[in-house]
Write a protein that holds these residues in place. Structure first.
Motif, PDB file in Angstrom:
ATOM      1  N   GLY A 184     -16.732  -5.563  49.050  1.00  0.00           N
ATOM      2  CA  GLY A 184     -17.714  -5.287  50.101  1.00  0.00           C
ATOM      3  C   GLY A 184     -19.120  -5.771  49.808  1.00  0.00           C
ATOM      4  O   GLY A 184     -19.927  -5.908  50.728  1.00  0.00           O
ATOM      5  N   GLY A 185     -19.453  -6.039  48.537  1.00  0.00           N
ATOM      6  CA  GLY A 185     -20.817  -6.376  48.179  1.00  0.00           C
ATOM      7  C   GLY A 185     -21.328  -7.658  48.808  1.00  0.00           C
ATOM      8  O   GLY A 185     -22.471  -7.730  49.264  1.00  0.00           O
ATOM      9  N   HIS A 186     -20.484  -8.678  48.859  1.00  0.00           N
ATOM     10  CA  HIS A 186     -20.894  -9.964  49.439  1.00  0.00           C
ATOM     11  C   HIS A 186     -21.201  -9.800  50.924  1.00  0.00           C
ATOM     12  O   HIS A 186     -22.196 -10.329  51.429  1.00  0.00           O
ATOM     13  CB  HIS A 186     -19.798 -11.002  49.236  1.00  0.00           C
ATOM     14  CG  HIS A 186     -19.354 -11.147  47.820  1.00  0.00           C
ATOM     15  ND1 HIS A 186     -20.143 -11.715  46.849  1.00  0.00           N
ATOM     16  CD2 HIS A 186     -18.203 -10.756  47.194  1.00  0.00           C
ATOM     17  CE1 HIS A 186     -19.498 -11.701  45.696  1.00  0.00           C
ATOM     18  NE2 HIS A 186     -18.327 -11.111  45.877  1.00  0.00           N
ATOM     19  N   ASN A 187     -20.337  -9.055  51.615  1.00  0.00           N
ATOM     20  CA  ASN A 187     -20.567  -8.820  53.043  1.00  0.00           C
ATOM     21  C   ASN A 187     -21.814  -7.981  53.278  1.00  0.00           C
ATOM     22  O   ASN A 187     -22.582  -8.233  54.217  1.00  0.00           O
ATOM     23  CB  ASN A 187     -19.353  -8.124  53.662  1.00  0.00           C
ATOM     24  CG  ASN A 187     -18.137  -9.015  53.743  1.00  0.00           C
ATOM     25  OD1 ASN A 187     -18.253 -10.241  53.786  1.00  0.00           O
ATOM     26  ND2 ASN A 187     -16.961  -8.419  53.751  1.00  0.00           N
ATOM     27  N   ALA A 188     -22.027  -6.977  52.434  1.00  0.00           N
ATOM     28  CA  ALA A 188     -23.205  -6.118  52.596  1.00  0.00           C
ATOM     29  C   ALA A 188     -24.489  -6.905  52.366  1.00  0.00           C
ATOM     30  O   ALA A 188     -25.483  -6.724  53.084  1.00  0.00           O
ATOM     31  CB  ALA A 188     -23.128  -4.934  51.632  1.00  0.00           C
ATOM     32  N   ALA A 189     -24.489  -7.786  51.372  1.00  0.00           N
ATOM     33  CA  ALA A 189     -25.668  -8.624  51.124  1.00  0.00           C
ATOM     34  C   ALA A 189     -25.920  -9.551  52.307  1.00  0.00           C
ATOM     35  O   ALA A 189     -27.074  -9.753  52.725  1.00  0.00           O
ATOM     36  CB  ALA A 189     -25.470  -9.432  49.846  1.00  0.00           C
ATOM     37  N   GLY A 196     -16.220   2.326  45.665  1.00  0.00           N
ATOM     38  CA  GLY A 196     -16.421   0.986  46.206  1.00  0.00           C
ATOM     39  C   GLY A 196     -15.653   0.806  47.494  1.00  0.00           C
ATOM     40  O   GLY A 196     -14.859   1.661  47.910  1.00  0.00           O
ATOM     41  N   SER A 197     -15.866  -0.325  48.165  1.00  0.00           N
ATOM     42  CA  SER A 197     -15.195  -0.558  49.444  1.00  0.00           C
ATOM     43  C   SER A 197     -13.684  -0.615  49.287  1.00  0.00           C
ATOM     44  O   SER A 197     -12.929  -0.347  50.216  1.00  0.00           O
ATOM     45  CB  SER A 197     -15.684  -1.878  50.060  1.00  0.00           C
ATOM     46  OG  SER A 197     -15.340  -2.977  49.225  1.00  0.00           O
ATOM     47  N   MET A 198     -13.212  -0.956  48.057  1.00  0.00           N
ATOM     48  CA  MET A 198     -11.781  -1.077  47.806  1.00  0.00           C
ATOM     49  C   MET A 198     -11.168   0.227  47.319  1.00  0.00           C
ATOM     50  O   MET A 198      -9.952   0.307  47.137  1.00  0.00           O
ATOM     51  CB  MET A 198     -11.508  -2.169  46.760  1.00  0.00           C
ATOM     52  CG  MET A 198     -12.014  -3.535  47.159  1.00  0.00           C
ATOM     53  SD  MET A 198     -11.821  -4.743  45.839  1.00  0.00           S
ATOM     54  CE  MET A 198     -13.004  -4.134  44.627  1.00  0.00           C
ATOM     55  N   GLY A 199     -12.005   1.237  47.054  1.00  0.00           N
ATOM     56  CA  GLY A 199     -11.483   2.497  46.545  1.00  0.00           C
ATOM     57  C   GLY A 199     -10.926   2.375  45.147  1.00  0.00           C
ATOM     58  O   GLY A 199      -9.928   3.002  44.792  1.00  0.00           O
ATOM     59  N   HIS A 200     -11.589   1.577  44.296  1.00  0.00           N
ATOM     60  CA  HIS A 200     -11.093   1.338  42.943  1.00  0.00           C
ATOM     61  C   HIS A 200     -11.331   2.561  42.049  1.00  0.00           C
ATOM     62  O   HIS A 200     -12.400   3.150  42.055  1.00  0.00           O
ATOM     63  CB  HIS A 200     -11.822   0.136  42.342  1.00  0.00           C
ATOM     64  CG  HIS A 200     -11.492  -0.127  40.910  1.00  0.00           C
ATOM     65  ND1 HIS A 200     -10.239  -0.519  40.497  1.00  0.00           N
ATOM     66  CD2 HIS A 200     -12.246  -0.051  39.785  1.00  0.00           C
ATOM     67  CE1 HIS A 200     -10.240  -0.686  39.185  1.00  0.00           C
ATOM     68  NE2 HIS A 200     -11.446  -0.401  38.727  1.00  0.00           N
ATOM     69  N   GLY A 201     -10.317   2.907  41.271  1.00  0.00           N
ATOM     70  CA  GLY A 201     -10.469   3.974  40.290  1.00  0.00           C
ATOM     71  C   GLY A 201     -10.117   5.344  40.834  1.00  0.00           C
ATOM     72  O   GLY A 201     -10.431   5.684  41.971  1.00  0.00           O
ATOM     73  N   SER A 202      -9.454   6.154  40.013  1.00  0.00           N
ATOM     74  CA  SER A 202      -9.046   7.491  40.427  1.00  0.00           C
ATOM     75  C   SER A 202     -10.183   8.502  40.278  1.00  0.00           C
ATOM     76  O   SER A 202     -10.971   8.430  39.346  1.00  0.00           O
ATOM     77  CB  SER A 202      -7.860   7.944  39.576  1.00  0.00           C
ATOM     78  OG  SER A 202      -7.551   9.291  39.827  1.00  0.00           O
TER      79      SER A 202
END
Length: 375
Positions: A12-17, A210-216
């Protein structure tokens, strides 16, 4: 002026920038078009590449780390990478987009479109200014292959790293990572909590995957709630990871001190409302938190660029990054309860992070256009 902004649907970071730059262009009265670069080939191509990226990051981080290390090993200004040749094949689609209307300049927030634009530049088919924006606090592999007019990097301290990788000195422009105008909204913490329906008093901790929901987050929530003298309200944002949201809802959905959310567009508002954010060290999300003065605890860094982001922030006092879940919970408690510790981190954030990168990037594009007219 009319600016084409090219992003890429890999995180999501590239799109947000890209959106932040578009917001600033609109605020200044300029026209722009924001395009998903991979969707120029087809929406299916964009979706497949995004799915592969997300799946690799979430389910095979070791493979992602190996690929990143391999890219670093072969990265060289003396030869083209396989990634360059893949993006060379995208040029025919990009050429059509550039011909659809009279653009005055192009801004790319990802290396993929930057490489395709480089191919056009080398062929003499890109007469307008072209700016690349780096969204991580490191020089990722293959930036040295990009021949843009200016390469916007997050901080002057990174200049030497980009030079070491072979980026031309005259291109490097240390401005910062652009963040949404919502990060500058003059709200108090109480006003933000009122808008979000959060408790008006007591500590509130934001958990971001993050936008991907990484990590528990299943282990972190009990660690935060298990301290006898620390009773925070927890807001957990799972991004697009619906399975993670389902698991958390099953375990914690009935608790009044836990708010569970999926993909959320109001992250700046939440950052304004909370005492501390626990997040993976994405370049954009970390910058948003620092611009807003929200104390940060890092966890679940994606191997490669995010570990470098983490190193940049931690080494300058902008964030904590304890290794264990217990220590992460204790760091969050400290930042919620010790005003001196929180204030020291906020002061460091103000000193290091540029808050108006979007405005400065727009000014840079106008400057390049002025130079082109004079030539």
């Amino acid at each position: 002026m009319n600016v084409l902004i090219l992003s890429c649907n890999t995180g999501g970071g590239h799109n947000a920038a890209a959106r932040a730059i578009g917001e600033e262009l609109r605020r200044q009265g300029h026209a722009f078009r924001l395009v998903d670069y991979l969707a120029l080939a087809s929406e299916n191509v964009s979706r497949r590449v995004s799915d592969v990226y997300v799946s690799t990051v979430n389910h095979a981080p070791g493979l992602f780390q190996a690929l990143y290390k391999a890219g670093t090993a072969v990265s060289s200004p003396r030869r083209h990478s396989p990634v360059y040749y893949v993006n060379q094949a995208m040029v025919r689609f990009l050429r059509k987009e550039l011909a659809r209307c009279p653009y005055d300049a192009v801004v790319a927030t990802h290396i993929f479109p930057s490489q395709a634009l480089t191919v056009l530049r080398r062929r003499g088919e890109l007469p307008i200014p072209f700016v690349s924006v780096c969204t991580d606090y490191t020089c990722i592999p293959f930036w040295e292959e990009v021949e843009c007019d200016r390469m916007v990097i997050p901080h002057p301290a990174l200049r030497a790293e980009f030079l070491d990788h072979g980026v031309t000195p005259g291109r490097i422009t240390p401005i910062g990572i652009p963040v949404s105008g919502a990060c500058h909204t003059p709200l108090t913490r109480l006003e933000a909590r009122q808008q979000l329906g959060l408790p008006q008093t007591g500590p509130v901790v934001l958990l971001l995957g993050g936008s991907m929901g990484h990590g528990s987050m299943e282990d972190l929530i009990p660690a935060l709630l298990g301290h006898k003298r620390f009773a925070p309200h927890i807001v957990a944002v799972c991004g697009s990871n619906e399975k993670a949201l389902d698991r958390l809802t099953h375990k914690f959905g009935k608790r009044e001190d836990v708010t569970l959310l999926g993909f959320e567009h109001r992250i700046p508002l939440f950052l304004r409302a909370v005492n501390v954010v626990i997040t993976k060290p994405g370049g954009l999300s970390s910058t948003e938190a620092a611009v807003m003065g929200t104390p940060i605890v890092f966890r679940n860094a994606i191997p490669g660029c995010e570990t470098r982001n983490q190193d940049f922030f931690v080494s300058r006092g902008l964030a904590f990054a304890p290794q264990s879940t217990w220590a992460q919970a204790q760091a969050a408690r400290l930042l919620c309860t010790d005003e001196d510790t929180a204030r020291a981190m906020q002061n460091a954030q103000r000193q290091v992070i540029e808050p108006d990168a979007a405005g400065r990037i727009c000014a840079l594009v106008q400057e390049l256009l002025g130079e082109a007219v004079m030539v």
